[in-house]
Design an enzyme around this catalytic site. Structure first.
Site, PDB file in Angstrom:
ATOM      1  N   SER A  38      87.493  25.842  54.195  1.00 47.95           N
ATOM      2  CA  SER A  38      86.198  26.024  54.861  1.00 47.95           C
ATOM      3  C   SER A  38      85.152  25.358  53.967  1.00 47.95           C
ATOM      4  CB  SER A  38      85.901  27.515  55.049  1.00 47.95           C
ATOM      5  OG  SER A  38      86.026  28.201  53.827  1.00 47.95           O
ATOM      6  N   HIS A  70      87.429  27.597  49.780  1.00 46.71           N
ATOM      7  CA  HIS A  70      86.096  27.414  50.373  1.00 46.71           C
ATOM      8  C   HIS A  70      85.337  26.434  49.481  1.00 46.71           C
ATOM      9  CE1 HIS A  70      82.473  28.753  52.593  1.00 46.71           C
ATOM     10  NE2 HIS A  70      81.842  28.759  51.441  1.00 46.71           N
ATOM     11  N   ASP A  81      68.955  37.238  46.448  1.00 42.86           N
ATOM     12  CA  ASP A  81      68.113  37.381  45.250  1.00 42.86           C
ATOM     13  C   ASP A  81      66.694  37.068  45.661  1.00 42.86           C
ATOM     14  OD1 ASP A  81      70.148  37.807  43.242  1.00 42.86           O
ATOM     15  OD2 ASP A  81      70.730  35.727  43.630  1.00 42.86           O
ATOM     16  N   PHE A 122      73.482  25.758  36.773  1.00 44.17           N
ATOM     17  CA  PHE A 122      73.907  26.915  37.589  1.00 44.17           C
ATOM     18  C   PHE A 122      74.809  27.831  36.767  1.00 44.17           C
ATOM     19  CE2 PHE A 122      73.798  24.168  41.709  1.00 44.17           C
ATOM     20  CZ  PHE A 122      72.445  24.396  41.854  1.00 44.17           C
ATOM     21  N   GLU A 176      80.823  25.058  52.901  1.00 38.67           N
ATOM     22  CA  GLU A 176      79.514  25.713  52.925  1.00 38.67           C
ATOM     23  C   GLU A 176      78.398  24.675  52.868  1.00 38.67           C
ATOM     24  OE1 GLU A 176      79.173  29.251  50.589  1.00 38.67           O
ATOM     25  OE2 GLU A 176      77.170  28.688  49.912  1.00 38.67           O
ATOM     26  N   ALA A 185      74.727  44.630  49.135  1.00 38.65           N
ATOM     27  CA  ALA A 185      75.450  44.029  50.258  1.00 38.65           C
ATOM     28  C   ALA A 185      76.330  45.063  50.960  1.00 38.65           C
ATOM     29  CB  ALA A 185      76.300  42.865  49.750  1.00 38.65           C
TER      30      ALA A 185
HETATM   31  P1  FAD Z   1      76.083  42.954  45.788  1.00 35.03           P
HETATM   32  O1  FAD Z   1      77.505  42.996  46.201  1.00 35.03           O
HETATM   33  O2  FAD Z   1      75.156  43.940  46.397  1.00 35.03           O
HETATM   34  O3  FAD Z   1      76.046  43.091  44.193  1.00 35.03           O
HETATM   35  C1  FAD Z   1      74.861  42.779  43.477  1.00 35.03           C
HETATM   36  C2  FAD Z   1      74.853  43.523  42.150  1.00 35.03           C
HETATM   37  O4  FAD Z   1      74.643  44.908  42.376  1.00 35.03           O
HETATM   38  C3  FAD Z   1      76.143  43.417  41.341  1.00 35.03           C
HETATM   39  O5  FAD Z   1      75.799  43.367  39.991  1.00 35.03           O
HETATM   40  C4  FAD Z   1      76.863  44.718  41.650  1.00 35.03           C
HETATM   41  O6  FAD Z   1      77.747  45.138  40.602  1.00 35.03           O
HETATM   42  C5  FAD Z   1      75.685  45.676  41.791  1.00 35.03           C
HETATM   43  N1  FAD Z   1      75.955  46.795  42.697  1.00 35.03           N
HETATM   44  C6  FAD Z   1      76.556  46.738  43.901  1.00 35.03           C
HETATM   45  N2  FAD Z   1      76.613  47.968  44.450  1.00 35.03           N
HETATM   46  C7  FAD Z   1      76.014  48.818  43.571  1.00 35.03           C
HETATM   47  C8  FAD Z   1      75.762  50.224  43.576  1.00 35.03           C
HETATM   48  N3  FAD Z   1      76.122  51.009  44.586  1.00 35.03           N
HETATM   49  N4  FAD Z   1      75.115  50.763  42.508  1.00 35.03           N
HETATM   50  C9  FAD Z   1      74.733  49.977  41.448  1.00 35.03           C
HETATM   51  N5  FAD Z   1      74.946  48.636  41.405  1.00 35.03           N
HETATM   52  C10 FAD Z   1      75.580  48.064  42.450  1.00 35.03           C
HETATM   53  N6  FAD Z   1      72.313  34.230  48.218  1.00 35.03           N
HETATM   54  C11 FAD Z   1      71.407  33.991  49.200  1.00 35.03           C
HETATM   55  O7  FAD Z   1      70.238  34.369  49.060  1.00 35.03           O
HETATM   56  N7  FAD Z   1      71.764  33.364  50.370  1.00 35.03           N
HETATM   57  C12 FAD Z   1      73.036  32.945  50.599  1.00 35.03           C
HETATM   58  O8  FAD Z   1      73.322  32.382  51.646  1.00 35.03           O
HETATM   59  C13 FAD Z   1      74.023  33.181  49.595  1.00 35.03           C
HETATM   60  N8  FAD Z   1      75.316  32.837  49.788  1.00 35.03           N
HETATM   61  C14 FAD Z   1      76.258  33.159  48.836  1.00 35.03           C
HETATM   62  C15 FAD Z   1      77.601  32.883  49.095  1.00 35.03           C
HETATM   63  C16 FAD Z   1      78.589  33.196  48.162  1.00 35.03           C
HETATM   64  C17 FAD Z   1      80.035  32.903  48.480  1.00 35.03           C
HETATM   65  C18 FAD Z   1      78.214  33.781  46.916  1.00 35.03           C
HETATM   66  C19 FAD Z   1      79.257  34.094  45.875  1.00 35.03           C
HETATM   67  C20 FAD Z   1      76.883  34.075  46.653  1.00 35.03           C
HETATM   68  C21 FAD Z   1      75.887  33.780  47.608  1.00 35.03           C
HETATM   69  N9  FAD Z   1      74.541  34.088  47.408  1.00 35.03           N
HETATM   70  C22 FAD Z   1      73.613  33.845  48.387  1.00 35.03           C
HETATM   71  C23 FAD Z   1      74.090  34.670  46.132  1.00 35.03           C
HETATM   72  C24 FAD Z   1      74.027  36.210  46.163  1.00 35.03           C
HETATM   73  O9  FAD Z   1      73.073  36.651  47.093  1.00 35.03           O
HETATM   74  C25 FAD Z   1      73.651  36.668  44.759  1.00 35.03           C
HETATM   75  O10 FAD Z   1      74.685  36.369  43.864  1.00 35.03           O
HETATM   76  C26 FAD Z   1      73.208  38.106  44.618  1.00 35.03           C
HETATM   77  O11 FAD Z   1      72.712  38.287  43.286  1.00 35.03           O
HETATM   78  C27 FAD Z   1      74.292  39.145  44.811  1.00 35.03           C
HETATM   79  O12 FAD Z   1      74.691  39.204  46.098  1.00 35.03           O
HETATM   80  P2  FAD Z   1      75.974  40.106  46.513  1.00 35.03           P
HETATM   81  O13 FAD Z   1      76.054  40.057  47.978  1.00 35.03           O
HETATM   82  O14 FAD Z   1      77.141  39.713  45.711  1.00 35.03           O
HETATM   83  O15 FAD Z   1      75.432  41.542  46.013  1.00 35.03           O
END
Ligand code: FAD
Length: 278
Positions: free
Chosen positions: A7, A257, A100, A207, A9, A114
């Site tokens: 896939s 990916h 972020d 990065f 991106e 998330a």
């Molecule tokens: P989460 O899974 O919520 O984790 C974030 C942090 O919070 C981690 O440190 C985790 O350990 C901590 N955490 C999670 N749950 C808890 C809890 N219950 N209590 C305390 N701490 C907790 N960003 C964008 O803005 N747009 C995009 O389109 C985008 N695409 C991406 C695609 C991929 C494949 C990847 C790997 C990243 C992408 N990102 C994108 C970046 C991403 O949004 C950032 O890395 C962001 O900092 C974390 O997102 P996450 O969904 O992994 O967060």
């Protein structure tokens, strides 16, 4: 090695010229028969319409499109509206993220992580979406304790995610170790390596420093030694990434990916070297 699901991106282009170029890039990458093309989303909804338009263009060309959706700074009503729009477009795969917010922006909003977005999608939309989430083989940069990051990831999967795509990395052992660790926590879903072709080594170094990703010293030294020799940088970058993909697939990675960055040439060359093109 044929038959590995792949896939790609993209990010939503900013100009009409970028839109046109992406249509061509999609056409070229389609030669590898990808499972889907995903399109990033700016945190706080910054690219909301552009992401939707790009997803529409990909779907109109006959391919599966997977919008990313980030939740930090968003409301439940706002996310519900976006999901309804995608549903009406017959989109049923998405990448659910926290996102972020730019530094200095207050972290308001109704979702903190998330996992809360994944739960919300499952509760309000049912089971007919394929939900991808993000994974970090070298751990999320905000997280100090590896164990906690693994537990949060496992929790996110249990909230209803179907599969995960990783942050880019160059160390295959980090990926294999991560997969082993989360399997022990009961995660059975596929974890797909996210692979960054080396379009610009200096950007990758930036990065990697920001996101806590290890660049092997032997790669860094060799790349830096090429100085302005763009042909050698390109050839070595292709070799490094192709060998990485080969090792990952041989070790059990279920798919690859590619962070294609709206370009086709380099990624296609990597697929060609791996004999992944039909
Ligand atoms: P989460 O899974 O919520 O984790 C974030 C942090 O919070 C981690 O440190 C985790 O350990 C901590 N955490 C999670 N749950 C808890 C809890 N219950 N209590 C305390 N701490 C907790 N960003 C964008 O803005 N747009 C995009 O389109 C985008 N695409 C991406 C695609 C991929 C494949 C990847 C790997 C990243 C992408 N990102 C994108 C970046 C991403 O949004 C950032 O890395 C962001 O900092 C974390 O997102 P996450 O969904 O992994 O967060």
């Amino acid at each position: 090695m044929a038959g590995v699901p792949i896939s790609f991106e993209f990010f939503p282009p900013n100009t009409p010229v970028g839109d046109e170029k992406l249509v061509q890039v999609v056409k070229e990458l389609a030669a590898s028969r990808p499972q889907f093309f995903s399109v990033t989303y700016g945190a706080g909804g910054a690219t909301r319409d552009k992401t939707l338009n790009t997803v529409r263009a990909i779907a109109a060309a006959g391919h599966e499109a997977a919008p990313h959706l980030s939740c930090v700074g968003s409301t439940r009503a706002g996310i519900a509206e976006i999901l309804a729009t995608y549903r009406a477009q017959n989109i049923r795969r998405l990448v659910a993220l926290r996102g972020d917010l730019p530094s200095g922006t207050a972290v308001a909003g109704e979702f903190r992580y998330a996992s809360e977005l994944v739960s919300f999608i499952r509760e309000t939309q049912g089971s007919d979406w394929h939900i991808e989430v993000a994974a970090y083989p070298e751990y999320h940069p905000e997280q100090r304790y590896a164990k906690k990051d693994l537990q949060h990831f496992a929790h996110k999967m249990k909230c209803g995610a179907d599969s995960a795509i990783t942050q880019f990395f160059f160390n295959p052992d980090a990926y294999f170790h991560f997969v082993e660790e989360v399997r022990k926590l009961g995660v059975e879903a596929p974890i797909v390596p996210g692979i960054m072709p080396i379009h610009s080594f200096s950007r990758i170094v930036q990065f990697a420093a920001r996101d806590g990703i290890e660049i092997p010293r032997w790669v860094q030294m060799k790349m830096e030694g090429y100085l302005d020799d763009a042909a050698s940088v390109r050839a070595f970058g292709i070799e490094v990434v192709a060998r990485l993909c080969e090792r990952l697939v041989a070790g059990g990675a279920p798919a690859i990916h590619f962070y294609a960055l709206n370009q086709s040439g380099l990624t296609l060359e990597i697929c060609r070297q791996l004999r992944w093109l039909a």
